[in-house]
Design a protein around this motif. Sequence first.
Motif, short mmCIF file in Angstrom:
data_model
loop_
_atom_site.label_atom_id
_atom_site.label_comp_id
_atom_site.label_asym_id
_atom_site.label_seq_id
_atom_site.Cartn_x
_atom_site.Cartn_y
_atom_site.Cartn_z
N ASN A 1 0.78 -1.23 0.00
CA ASN A 1 0.00 0.00 0.00
C ASN A 1 0.82 1.28 0.00
OD1 ASN A 1 -1.86 2.06 1.88
ND2 ASN A 1 -2.92 0.90 0.29
N SER A 2 2.15 1.19 0.00
CA SER A 2 2.94 2.41 0.29
C SER A 2 3.67 2.96 -0.92
CB SER A 2 3.98 2.09 1.37
OG SER A 2 3.37 1.53 2.48
N ASP A 3 3.92 4.26 -0.84
CA ASP A 3 4.86 4.91 -1.74
C ASP A 3 5.76 5.79 -0.88
OD1 ASP A 3 3.53 7.31 -1.21
OD2 ASP A 3 2.20 7.04 -2.93
N SER A 4 6.57 6.62 -1.51
CA SER A 4 7.57 7.37 -0.74
C SER A 4 6.93 8.38 0.20
CB SER A 4 8.55 8.06 -1.68
OG SER A 4 7.85 8.95 -2.51
N THR A 5 5.66 8.78 -0.04
CA THR A 5 5.04 9.76 0.86
C THR A 5 4.74 9.15 2.23
OG1 THR A 5 2.80 9.23 0.11
CG2 THR A 5 3.95 10.99 -1.07
N ASN A 6 4.79 7.84 2.36
CA ASN A 6 4.57 7.18 3.65
C ASN A 6 5.88 7.02 4.44
OD1 ASN A 6 2.58 5.41 1.55
ND2 ASN A 6 1.64 6.48 3.26
N ILE A 7 6.99 7.45 3.84
CA ILE A 7 8.29 7.27 4.49
C ILE A 7 8.64 8.52 5.31
CG2 ILE A 7 10.77 7.04 4.05
CD1 ILE A 7 10.11 5.28 1.67
N LEU A 8 8.94 8.30 6.59
CA LEU A 8 9.38 9.40 7.45
C LEU A 8 10.83 9.76 7.16
CD1 LEU A 8 8.15 8.61 11.08
CD2 LEU A 8 7.19 10.19 9.43
N GLY A 9 11.62 8.73 6.84
CA GLY A 9 13.02 9.00 6.59
C GLY A 9 13.80 7.73 6.34
N THR A 10 15.04 7.93 5.91
CA THR A 10 15.94 6.80 5.62
C THR A 10 17.24 7.03 6.41
OG1 THR A 10 14.98 6.61 3.42
CG2 THR A 10 17.09 5.53 3.77
N ILE A 11 17.70 5.95 7.02
CA ILE A 11 18.88 6.03 7.90
C ILE A 11 19.99 5.16 7.30
CG2 ILE A 11 19.78 5.42 10.18
CD1 ILE A 11 16.90 5.92 11.26
N VAL A 12 21.18 5.73 7.15
CA VAL A 12 22.34 4.96 6.70
C VAL A 12 23.42 5.09 7.78
CG1 VAL A 12 24.14 4.69 4.94
CG2 VAL A 12 21.81 5.31 4.26
N ALA A 13 23.91 3.94 8.24
CA ALA A 13 24.93 3.90 9.30
C ALA A 13 24.56 4.82 10.46
CB ALA A 13 26.31 4.25 8.73
N GLY A 14 23.30 4.69 10.89
CA GLY A 14 22.86 5.39 12.10
C GLY A 14 22.50 6.85 11.93
N GLU A 15 22.66 7.41 10.72
CA GLU A 15 22.38 8.83 10.49
C GLU A 15 21.18 9.00 9.55
OE1 GLU A 15 23.98 11.52 11.65
OE2 GLU A 15 25.49 10.36 12.75
N TRP A 16 20.33 9.97 9.87
CA TRP A 16 19.24 10.29 8.94
C TRP A 16 19.87 10.89 7.68
CZ3 TRP A 16 14.39 8.80 9.92
CH2 TRP A 16 13.97 8.64 11.24
N ILE A 17 19.69 10.21 6.55
CA ILE A 17 20.21 10.76 5.29
C ILE A 17 19.11 11.54 4.59
CG2 ILE A 17 21.15 10.18 3.01
CD1 ILE A 17 23.10 9.70 5.28
N PHE A 18 17.94 10.99 4.60
CA PHE A 18 16.76 11.72 4.14
C PHE A 18 15.77 11.74 5.30
CE2 PHE A 18 12.35 11.05 3.08
CZ PHE A 18 12.06 12.28 2.53
N ARG A 19 15.11 12.88 5.50
CA ARG A 19 14.02 12.90 6.47
C ARG A 19 12.94 13.84 5.96
NH1 ARG A 19 14.28 13.44 12.97
NH2 ARG A 19 12.15 12.76 13.28
N ASP A 20 11.70 13.38 5.98
CA ASP A 20 10.62 14.15 5.40
C ASP A 20 10.44 15.47 6.14
OD1 ASP A 20 7.86 15.08 4.89
OD2 ASP A 20 7.84 13.30 3.64
N ALA A 21 10.35 16.55 5.38
CA ALA A 21 10.27 17.89 5.96
C ALA A 21 9.08 18.04 6.90
CB ALA A 21 10.19 18.93 4.85
N GLU A 22 7.97 17.40 6.58
CA GLU A 22 6.76 17.55 7.38
C GLU A 22 6.98 17.08 8.82
OE1 GLU A 22 2.17 15.96 7.30
OE2 GLU A 22 3.43 15.71 5.53
#
Length: 446
Positions: free
Chosen positions: A413-434
């Motif tokens: 049921n999901s697309d990228s708008t359901n993602i809060l963020g992505t973490i690589v090696a313990g760091e938020w690399i992408f995080r949704d602005a909202e």
Amino acid sequence: MKLFQFSALFTEEGWISPAYVGINTSGEITYLDQVQPSELFPDFEKIDGYVLPGFQNAHSHAFQYGMAGMAETHMPGTDDDFWSWREAMYRCALSFSPDDMKKVAVQLYQHMLRNGYTEVAEFHYLHHDKDGKPYANLAETGTALIEAAAEAGIKITLVPVFYQRGNFGTEFYPQQRRFISATPDDYFNLLESSKKAVDYYENARLGFGVHSLRAVDAVDIIATATKGPTDLPFHIHAAEQLKELEDCRNHLGTTPVDWLLNNLDLNERFHLIHCTHLSDKELEGLARSKANVVLCPGTEGNLGDGIFRLKEYHEAGGNWSIGTDSHISLNPLEDFRWMDYAQRLMSHKRNTFADGGKTLLHQALVNGRKAMGVDNKSYFKIGSAFDAVVYNAKNLLYRQAGPDHLLPAIIYNSDSTNILGTIVAGEWIFRDAEYCPSCKQASLNY
Ligand SMILES: [Zn+2]
């Protein structure tokens, strides 16, 4: 030292809820439990999100992102198939400088991260300058890709590939001049330079391989596989197009996968891209060999390749992972659905897999890691880097699903708008602005 508290986290045994994840300064997991640790973590972050392991994109040609969606207008009466798409791709390949390649790859890798990919295997054959001459640094364009991955923050496995011919036994075409290594030794020199390029970025690894049976002489494929490194993943395209099978039969007396099964010692280190067209014997042999098939359903659908026999291959015990190839789609969950729904459309049954998406997630993760050269079957392991994608727990569909249906609710049921963020090696690399106002600028860049 950092501590996350998530609403839930998915492991091989199912969901842990809540999930406390402790991370050291190297980004490795030091603590994972439902109970808060007694140890003090100076940084504590509570996230209303559901955590899956980061996805592995096991097959990418970064430069092709520069033409994604630009080969969809077809002249009436023309036969617009894979081979005409390939001509458009060659025009794109001839126009790119290393700097262009880096710019496109940064955008691409950022969008992969936005969709939950944390690792990419870059199947790279655009090696030389526009006139076909090698750059002073043989790995000039590979270096551009490593730099792009470092800038975007994604983990990369650079797979420089050997490309020699236009088709089975024929000279290469002028528009392929940027791809060519004449001999295995020339290719090994390129691989050696690529090894140095990989040292530039701590999250970069190396693989190697051959473009396809049509692009390299059979004797040189054997030489590359047998004389090449024994500790790196080996990647090769195989059996994507019916014409390729026909040409292979005419030239080698059999089909690509049958030839590979008979001439290379296939095992878990080998990654065969596509394998769209398989006989029963090839399907069983491939599954038995434990080699991995890399499926790229978005690109395979876009190019009209055909449908891989996933249900039968899975039932025979075959290994497989996913890749985005030409990047016409970049959402791993969309690719999962393509794979599953194609089987359902053929069988007129809904149960391709009985377990609500667990098989899709497991195969793509474990075999995708192998494609990167990483041997780690554990979803999240103490001592391993914390790479994760976090879905928004406020989503009403997820909330009503409960633990039994949460994974399928995410996958189907999901697309990228359901993602809060992505973490690589313990760091938020992408995080949704909202959800992270302080990240707004970074998010807008995506
Ligand atoms: Zn490909």
